[in-house]
Design a protein around this motif. Structure first.
Motif, PDB file in Angstrom:
ATOM      1  N   VAL A 236      56.157  34.944  22.773  1.00 30.83           N
ATOM      2  CA  VAL A 236      55.907  35.390  21.364  1.00 30.83           C
ATOM      3  C   VAL A 236      54.881  36.533  21.075  1.00 30.83           C
ATOM      4  O   VAL A 236      54.493  37.122  20.181  1.00 30.83           O
ATOM      5  N   GLY A 237      54.213  37.094  22.486  1.00 30.52           N
ATOM      6  CA  GLY A 237      53.515  38.361  22.459  1.00 30.52           C
ATOM      7  C   GLY A 237      52.050  38.017  22.930  1.00 30.52           C
ATOM      8  O   GLY A 237      51.555  39.142  22.878  1.00 30.52           O
ATOM      9  N   ALA A 238      51.886  36.867  23.226  1.00 29.13           N
ATOM     10  CA  ALA A 238      50.289  36.844  24.102  1.00 29.13           C
ATOM     11  C   ALA A 238      50.125  37.604  25.336  1.00 29.13           C
ATOM     12  O   ALA A 238      51.067  37.646  25.958  1.00 29.13           O
ATOM     13  N   ASN A 239      49.249  37.990  25.557  1.00 29.52           N
ATOM     14  CA  ASN A 239      48.790  38.826  26.895  1.00 29.52           C
ATOM     15  C   ASN A 239      48.759  38.013  28.150  1.00 29.52           C
ATOM     16  O   ASN A 239      47.627  37.212  28.296  1.00 29.52           O
ATOM     17  N   VAL A 240      49.632  38.243  28.936  1.00 21.73           N
ATOM     18  CA  VAL A 240      49.714  37.485  30.343  1.00 21.73           C
ATOM     19  C   VAL A 240      48.480  37.833  31.181  1.00 21.73           C
ATOM     20  O   VAL A 240      48.076  36.924  31.907  1.00 21.73           O
ATOM     21  N   GLU A 241      47.861  39.095  30.804  1.00 20.74           N
ATOM     22  CA  GLU A 241      46.747  39.421  31.798  1.00 20.74           C
ATOM     23  C   GLU A 241      45.524  38.631  31.580  1.00 20.74           C
ATOM     24  O   GLU A 241      44.760  38.364  32.398  1.00 20.74           O
ATOM     25  N   LEU A 242      45.534  37.783  30.237  1.00 20.23           N
ATOM     26  CA  LEU A 242      44.309  37.114  30.309  1.00 20.23           C
ATOM     27  C   LEU A 242      44.325  35.796  30.997  1.00 20.23           C
ATOM     28  O   LEU A 242      43.513  35.130  31.037  1.00 20.23           O
ATOM     29  N   LEU A 243      45.444  35.427  31.599  1.00 21.34           N
ATOM     30  CA  LEU A 243      45.570  34.308  32.217  1.00 21.34           C
ATOM     31  C   LEU A 243      44.776  34.437  33.665  1.00 21.34           C
ATOM     32  O   LEU A 243      44.746  33.580  34.605  1.00 21.34           O
ATOM     33  N   SER A 244      44.789  35.785  34.305  1.00 20.23           N
ATOM     34  CA  SER A 244      44.303  36.033  35.639  1.00 20.23           C
ATOM     35  C   SER A 244      42.992  35.573  35.879  1.00 20.23           C
ATOM     36  O   SER A 244      42.736  34.680  37.090  1.00 20.23           O
ATOM     37  N   PRO A 245      41.903  35.478  35.055  1.00 19.69           N
ATOM     38  CA  PRO A 245      40.615  34.870  35.481  1.00 19.69           C
ATOM     39  C   PRO A 245      40.616  33.517  35.647  1.00 19.69           C
ATOM     40  O   PRO A 245      40.186  32.814  36.454  1.00 19.69           O
ATOM     41  N   ILE A 246      41.567  32.580  35.035  1.00 16.75           N
ATOM     42  CA  ILE A 246      41.779  31.224  35.169  1.00 16.75           C
ATOM     43  C   ILE A 246      42.626  31.239  36.526  1.00 16.75           C
ATOM     44  O   ILE A 246      41.960  30.045  37.244  1.00 16.75           O
ATOM     45  N   GLU A 247      43.271  32.077  36.936  1.00 12.79           N
ATOM     46  CA  GLU A 247      44.128  31.717  38.368  1.00 12.79           C
ATOM     47  C   GLU A 247      43.014  32.043  39.381  1.00 12.79           C
ATOM     48  O   GLU A 247      42.975  31.441  40.185  1.00 12.79           O
ATOM     49  N   GLU A 248      42.177  32.897  39.216  1.00 16.35           N
ATOM     50  CA  GLU A 248      41.099  33.309  40.396  1.00 16.35           C
ATOM     51  C   GLU A 248      40.237  32.198  40.123  1.00 16.35           C
ATOM     52  O   GLU A 248      39.770  31.718  41.342  1.00 16.35           O
ATOM     53  N   GLU A 249      39.587  31.673  39.334  1.00 17.10           N
ATOM     54  CA  GLU A 249      38.615  30.533  39.289  1.00 17.10           C
ATOM     55  C   GLU A 249      38.984  29.157  39.519  1.00 17.10           C
ATOM     56  O   GLU A 249      38.063  28.287  40.050  1.00 17.10           O
ATOM     57  N   LEU A 250      40.342  28.834  39.229  1.00 13.92           N
ATOM     58  CA  LEU A 250      40.812  27.581  39.686  1.00 13.92           C
ATOM     59  C   LEU A 250      41.421  27.505  40.812  1.00 13.92           C
ATOM     60  O   LEU A 250      42.279  26.530  41.466  1.00 13.92           O
ATOM     61  N   ASP A 251      41.862  28.968  41.441  1.00 13.81           N
ATOM     62  CA  ASP A 251      42.605  28.829  42.682  1.00 13.81           C
ATOM     63  C   ASP A 251      44.099  28.515  42.463  1.00 13.81           C
ATOM     64  O   ASP A 251      44.196  27.628  43.235  1.00 13.81           O
TER      65      ASP A 251
END
Length: 293
Positions: free
Chosen positions: A29-44
């Motif tokens: 619906v339009g949320a920015n997928v790039e905002l998930l990157s820090p979560i990926e990095e910090e939670l591995d």
């Protein structure tokens, strides 16, 4: 009378809701997928995002993985305090931290009630694993990004049958889901298939963010998104639909209605009453004759 435009998210859970379905729908619906990157990095972890077509509906399907392996249902045994520390360590806003911790509090209190324990005594097993943390924090991040003024949910389907959990096999909906639903303003309904459709994670996210409505409210639709679940159901699109739009609300104007029955009064008095009431500030005056015995 002036009108107020409100951007609203409507969750339409005719096929239930889970954390990954919510994330998929929010991205659609339009949320920015790039905002998930820090979560990926910090939670591995990695949000494995696929654009698929389910029964003719283009949807996003999300799976949280680590090293290419699915970690859904991973039993971490984290308690509420440990999960809180993980969330606070992430590079996210204070509001997202507050929302994510509150959602886990709802989950923990529901589990504690089911097991007859206190929140501090409960290990959250499946819902405390890293994939659940990624689902909940990710949903909070994407909802903040959409910057909506209100979120509502229609009745949510829970499915049917039985589900295997850490403590054994239970009828659907799971016990924690029932506790969460009891505290929600949205309602649940059984079916339409014999599978678990509403997960504890999905229920907790919607409990925290969404108010209940019986039907999709009147709104000017901006965009529609679909988050796909992982159950393959013959002939049915297993998707969570989210609608973004502007809901037109009239400003509130308080009106008080006064009614009374008058017996044995001459027409002249009634005629004068019109003028007196309007002079005293009445917005309107109506007289209705009646025949009585």
């Amino acid at each position: 009378m002036p009108r107020i435009d409100m951007v609203t998210l409507v969750f339409d859970g005719k096929m239930g809701a889970s954390g990954d379905m919510i994330i998929g729908a929010l991205l659609s619906v339009g949320a920015n997928v790039e905002l998930l990157s820090p979560i990926e990095e910090e939670l591995d972890v990695k949000y494995d995002i696929k654009e698929l077509v389910e029964q003719g509906i283009s949807s996003k399907q999300i799976r949280v993985t680590r090293g290419g392996n699915d970690i859904e249902g991973e039993n971490s045994g984290k308690n509420f305090e440990e999960i809180t520390e993980v969330i606070k360590s992430l590079s996210i806003s204070d509001e997202i931290v507050t929302n994510a911790i509150e959602i886990f509090r709802l989950l923990g209190e529901a589990e504690a009630e089911v097991h007859g324990k206190k929140l501090q005594e409960v290990n959250l097993h499946e819902v405390g694993a890293d994939d659940a943390i990624a689902d909940i924090v990710g949903a909070c991040v994407l909802i903040e990004d959409l910057d909506v003024e209100s979120i509502v949910s229609t009745p949510i389907s829970v499915g049917g049958g039985k589900v295997k959990m850490n403590h054994g096999e239970y009828p659907i909906p799971a016990p924690a889901v029932l506790v969460l639903a009891r505290n929600a303003t949205w309602s649940i309904r059984g079916g339409p298939v014999e599978k678990e459709l509403l997960t504890p994670t999905g229920a907790a996210i919607l409990l925290h963010f969404a108010k209940g409505v019986e039907v999709i409210p009147a709104l000017d639709v901006r965009k529609t998104g679909y988050g796909m679940g992982h159950h393959k159901i013959e002939g049915i699109a297993n998707v969570l639909r989210v609608i973004s739009g502007e809901m037109k609300n009239l400003e509130k104007d308080e009106i008080v209605v006064l009614e009374t029955n008058i017996d044995d009064v001459s027409p002249e008095v009634i005629g004068n009453l019109y003028e007196v009431l309007l002079e005293e500030g009445a917005r309107d005056v109506t007289v209705i004759p009646a025949m009585m015995k």
